[in-house]
Structures are given as C-alpha cells and as structure tokens.
Design a protein around this motif. Structure first.
Motif, PDB file in Angstrom:
ATOM      1  N   MET A   1       0.248  10.556   6.526  1.00 24.67           N
ATOM      2  CA  MET A   1      -0.343  10.508   5.455  1.00 24.67           C
ATOM      3  C   MET A   1      -1.661   9.493   5.721  1.00 24.67           C
ATOM      4  O   MET A   1      -1.764   8.510   5.444  1.00 24.67           O
ATOM      5  CB  MET A   1       0.615   9.703   4.454  1.00 24.67           C
ATOM      6  CG  MET A   1       0.184   9.815   2.867  1.00 24.67           C
ATOM      7  SD  MET A   1       0.983   8.784   1.756  1.00 24.67           S
ATOM      8  CE  MET A   1       3.001   8.923   1.987  1.00 24.67           C
ATOM      9  N   ASN A   2      -2.394  10.354   6.298  1.00 21.87           N
ATOM     10  CA  ASN A   2      -3.639   9.840   6.636  1.00 21.87           C
ATOM     11  C   ASN A   2      -4.969  10.422   5.649  1.00 21.87           C
ATOM     12  O   ASN A   2      -5.630  11.273   6.073  1.00 21.87           O
ATOM     13  CB  ASN A   2      -4.041  10.071   7.914  1.00 21.87           C
ATOM     14  CG  ASN A   2      -5.144   9.052   8.363  1.00 21.87           C
ATOM     15  OD1 ASN A   2      -5.722   8.267   7.648  1.00 21.87           O
ATOM     16  ND2 ASN A   2      -5.660   9.138   9.593  1.00 21.87           N
ATOM     17  N   TYR A   3      -5.016   9.973   4.412  1.00 21.89           N
ATOM     18  CA  TYR A   3      -6.040  10.764   3.561  1.00 21.89           C
ATOM     19  C   TYR A   3      -7.483   9.841   3.621  1.00 21.89           C
ATOM     20  O   TYR A   3      -7.369   8.466   3.730  1.00 21.89           O
ATOM     21  CB  TYR A   3      -5.625  10.301   1.945  1.00 21.89           C
ATOM     22  CG  TYR A   3      -4.501  11.013   1.781  1.00 21.89           C
ATOM     23  CD1 TYR A   3      -4.262  12.558   1.542  1.00 21.89           C
ATOM     24  CD2 TYR A   3      -3.122  10.503   1.653  1.00 21.89           C
ATOM     25  CE1 TYR A   3      -3.159  13.155   1.526  1.00 21.89           C
ATOM     26  CE2 TYR A   3      -1.814  11.113   1.277  1.00 21.89           C
ATOM     27  CZ  TYR A   3      -2.165  12.285   1.109  1.00 21.89           C
ATOM     28  OH  TYR A   3      -0.930  13.216   0.895  1.00 21.89           O
ATOM     29  N   PRO A   4      -8.591  10.437   3.735  1.00 22.07           N
ATOM     30  CA  PRO A   4      -9.665   9.649   3.875  1.00 22.07           C
ATOM     31  C   PRO A   4     -10.109   8.787   2.575  1.00 22.07           C
ATOM     32  O   PRO A   4      -9.929   9.620   1.434  1.00 22.07           O
ATOM     33  CB  PRO A   4     -10.897  10.854   4.051  1.00 22.07           C
ATOM     34  CG  PRO A   4     -10.188  11.942   3.685  1.00 22.07           C
ATOM     35  CD  PRO A   4      -8.807  11.949   3.895  1.00 22.07           C
TER      36      PRO A   4
END
Length: 65
Positions: A1-4
């Motif tokens: 879950m790596n959202y910018p």
C-alpha cells in the motif's frame, strides 16, 4: 500500500509563494528564519505523535472493554 502523496493545488500555490519569499531573503534573514521553521516542524510532528498516541490509547481501551 504505497500511494504517492501529492500536494493539492492550493498547497502547490502556497509552496510557490513561500519559495518566492525565501528567494527575497538575505542570507542573515534565512539563517534566523530556518531554525525557527525547523522547530515549528518538529513541534507539529510531536503534536501529531501525541494525538495519535492518545487516539490509539482510546481505541485500545474501547476494544478491551
């Protein structure tokens, strides 16, 4: 879950205004201003940490009941 993480348009504008203000500062003004700004950033981070800690404590107390 790596959202910018992106800034809103309003934040981008605010950043640009801030950058323009910094460009107009003398070196001496910047040397006075930057430590104060950094202190405020650290205080904000500490405030967020304390608020999260309190919220987690409330949530864990509610779950344990």
């Amino acid at each position: 879950m790596n959202y910018p993480i992106e800034l809103s348009l309003e934040q981008e504008f605010s950043l640009r205004v801030f950058a323009d203000q910094v460009q107009q500062m003398s070196g001496e003004q910047a040397k006075e201003f930057l430590p104060m700004l950094y202190q405020q950033m650290m205080m904000r981070e500490k405030t967020y940490q304390e608020l999260l800690k309190q919220e987690w404590k409330r949530n864990s107390d509610a779950v344990s009941r």
